[in-house]
Design an enzyme around this catalytic site. Structure first.
Site, PDB file in Angstrom:
ATOM      1  N   GLN A 131       1.299  -7.774   1.250  1.00 20.22           N
ATOM      2  CA  GLN A 131       0.476  -8.977   1.322  1.00 20.22           C
ATOM      3  C   GLN A 131       1.285 -10.185   0.853  1.00 20.22           C
ATOM      4  O   GLN A 131       2.014 -10.108  -0.133  1.00 20.22           O
ATOM      5  CB  GLN A 131      -0.754  -8.777   0.433  1.00 20.22           C
ATOM      6  CG  GLN A 131      -1.892  -9.722   0.702  1.00 20.22           C
ATOM      7  CD  GLN A 131      -3.190  -9.245   0.052  1.00 20.22           C
ATOM      8  OE1 GLN A 131      -3.330  -8.074  -0.264  1.00 20.22           O
ATOM      9  NE2 GLN A 131      -4.112 -10.151  -0.148  1.00 20.22           N
ATOM     10  N   ARG A 146      -9.355  -0.658   0.489  1.00 18.40           N
ATOM     11  CA  ARG A 146      -8.524  -1.007  -0.672  1.00 18.40           C
ATOM     12  C   ARG A 146      -8.634  -2.503  -0.957  1.00 18.40           C
ATOM     13  O   ARG A 146      -8.803  -2.924  -2.109  1.00 18.40           O
ATOM     14  CB  ARG A 146      -7.075  -0.614  -0.402  1.00 18.40           C
ATOM     15  CG  ARG A 146      -6.080  -0.902  -1.518  1.00 18.40           C
ATOM     16  CD  ARG A 146      -4.703  -0.404  -1.083  1.00 18.40           C
ATOM     17  NE  ARG A 146      -3.676  -0.594  -2.097  1.00 18.40           N
ATOM     18  CZ  ARG A 146      -2.863  -1.658  -2.172  1.00 18.40           C
ATOM     19  NH1 ARG A 146      -2.995  -2.659  -1.294  1.00 18.40           N
ATOM     20  NH2 ARG A 146      -1.936  -1.734  -3.107  1.00 18.40           N
ATOM     21  N   GLN A 179      -0.625   3.126  -8.182  1.00 14.67           N
ATOM     22  CA  GLN A 179       0.013   1.921  -7.661  1.00 14.67           C
ATOM     23  C   GLN A 179      -0.862   0.689  -7.815  1.00 14.67           C
ATOM     24  O   GLN A 179      -0.377  -0.401  -8.100  1.00 14.67           O
ATOM     25  CB  GLN A 179       0.356   2.140  -6.177  1.00 14.67           C
ATOM     26  CG  GLN A 179       1.089   0.988  -5.531  1.00 14.67           C
ATOM     27  CD  GLN A 179       0.600   0.697  -4.125  1.00 14.67           C
ATOM     28  OE1 GLN A 179      -0.596   0.624  -3.868  1.00 14.67           O
ATOM     29  NE2 GLN A 179       1.524   0.516  -3.209  1.00 14.67           N
ATOM     30  N   SER A 222       4.159  -2.754  -2.284  1.00 12.88           N
ATOM     31  CA  SER A 222       2.704  -2.792  -2.447  1.00 12.88           C
ATOM     32  C   SER A 222       2.010  -2.221  -1.216  1.00 12.88           C
ATOM     33  O   SER A 222       2.183  -1.047  -0.887  1.00 12.88           O
ATOM     34  CB  SER A 222       2.255  -4.222  -2.771  1.00 12.88           C
ATOM     35  OG  SER A 222       0.887  -4.266  -3.115  1.00 12.88           O
ATOM     36  N   LEU A 223       1.243  -3.044  -0.489  1.00 14.82           N
ATOM     37  CA  LEU A 223       0.585  -2.579   0.721  1.00 14.82           C
ATOM     38  C   LEU A 223       1.577  -1.923   1.695  1.00 14.82           C
ATOM     39  O   LEU A 223       1.226  -0.998   2.433  1.00 14.82           O
ATOM     40  CB  LEU A 223      -0.123  -3.771   1.382  1.00 14.82           C
ATOM     41  CG  LEU A 223      -0.942  -3.614   2.665  1.00 14.82           C
ATOM     42  CD1 LEU A 223      -0.091  -3.629   3.920  1.00 14.82           C
ATOM     43  CD2 LEU A 223      -1.832  -2.372   2.642  1.00 14.82           C
ATOM     44  N   HIS A 251      -2.148  -5.318  -9.035  1.00 12.55           N
ATOM     45  CA  HIS A 251      -1.217  -4.487  -9.809  1.00 12.55           C
ATOM     46  C   HIS A 251      -1.312  -4.694 -11.319  1.00 12.55           C
ATOM     47  O   HIS A 251      -0.482  -4.185 -12.060  1.00 12.55           O
ATOM     48  CB  HIS A 251       0.225  -4.672  -9.318  1.00 12.55           C
ATOM     49  CG  HIS A 251       0.388  -4.290  -7.879  1.00 12.55           C
ATOM     50  ND1 HIS A 251       0.313  -2.981  -7.455  1.00 12.55           N
ATOM     51  CD2 HIS A 251       0.561  -5.042  -6.760  1.00 12.55           C
ATOM     52  CE1 HIS A 251       0.459  -2.947  -6.135  1.00 12.55           C
ATOM     53  NE2 HIS A 251       0.596  -4.178  -5.689  1.00 12.55           N
TER      54      HIS A 251
END
Length: 317
Positions: free
Chosen positions: A10, A116, A249, A91-92, A200
């Protein structure tokens, strides 16, 4: 030459992304049509026409970036791009890497990352969370500043993007205090990011537990490619372990600096970023400065041709 392919997360999205690739490679439109079918709305129209506010909504951004990464990966494979030795993502982008590795079915992953995004958005009331980028400060000094700025709230280092580039997140007021402290202690720059979800950070723990329940219902297979997670910069191959890592995560820092160094320590000499933008490629070049390591991005016809040409020596599987 050993190839690693990495996928952005993202923040790399933009209205009109992948338009040139889509005009030349029908698989881009086909990939977004699959995603749209899974979501129940026209994702490509959202990407192509915007508005930016709609695309930037977390529950839309995440499937859009996943679809963009998979579309670029499919173009790569259709144009004789070789299979990588290892995949990873920021991340994503880890979900994109796992689809490419065969862990998730694409449609399942699209629905999963929409959920999510919804869980992340719902975890913290609008306006109470924040993220900020801090440049030119030692990691340990920044973490100490965050600890001092917290004052009973949450503010933490959440993205270790490269040496001297770290993103912090938490309660908006605590993030503001941390920005002021960081600037007073020598940070070259510290700026709020246009993101309201403190991704996060430990504020995502509730969302992570809800994600755990969602993941239990999603079919997963053992990876067919080596997968290195940015949660711990380690290889993961067991399905239960990967599921637990994806839960962790959501409320753990992205350790991208360690991840890139782990990829090259594992033998990767070429890192190719698949997806819109060149954010990871810029970070990768700052992290791994050795002349023998090549960092490339694939997002349009010219960059695709450059990367394909560079990787001609890689065996095709």
């Amino acid at each position: 030459m050993t190839l690693a392919i990495v996928f952005p997360g993202q923040g790399s999205q933009s209205v009109g992304m992948l338009a040139e690739l889509a005009s030349q490679h029908p698989v881009v439109g086909e990939t977004f049509a699959e995603a749209s079918s899974a979501l129940g709305y026209d994702l490509w129209e959202r990407v192509a026409a915007g508005p930016a506010e709609a695309l930037n909504a977390t529950a839309c951004t995440q499937p859009a970036m996943l679809a963009a990464g998979i579309a670029t990966w499919r173009v790569w494979r259709q144009t004789n791009g070789p299979l990588p030795e290892v995949v990873s993502g920021h991340s994503l982008g880890e979900f994109t890497a796992l689809v490419c590795a065969g862990v998730f079915n694409f449609a399942d992953a699209i629905r999963l990352v929409r959920t999510r995004g919804e869980l992340m958005q719902a975890a913290v009331p609008a306006g109470t969370g924040a993220m900020a980028a801090v440049l030119g400060m030692d990691d340990a000094a920044l973490e100490a500043a965050c600890a001092e700025a917290a004052q009973g709230e949450v503010v933490e280092a959440v993205n270790f993007n490269s040496q001297g580039q770290v993103v912090i997140a938490g309660h908006a007021s605590a993030v503001e205090r941390a920005i002021a402290l960081a600037k007073s202690r020598g940070a070259k720059r510290a700026v709020l990011l246009p993101v309201s979800v403190p991704a996060h950070s430990s504020l995502m723990r509730g969302a992570a537990e809800q994600l755990r329940e969602c993941l239990e219902g999603v079919p997963m297979q053992a990876p067919q490619l080596r997968y290195l997670s940015a949660v711990d910069a380690q290889m993961h191959s067991d399905v239960a372990d990967i599921r637990a890592t994806l839960v962790r995560q959501l409320a753990s820092p992205v350790r991208w600096t360690q991840t890139v160094l782990a990829l090259t320590a594992a033998g990767a000499t070429t890192l190719v970023e698949c997806g819109p933008g060149k954010v990871l490629t810029g970070l990768n070049r700052r992290i791994e400065k050795r002349a023998e390591i090549t960092c490339l991005a694939v997002e349009d016809a010219a960059s695709l041709a450059t990367a394909i040409n560079h990787c001609q020596g890689v065996p095709h599987v």
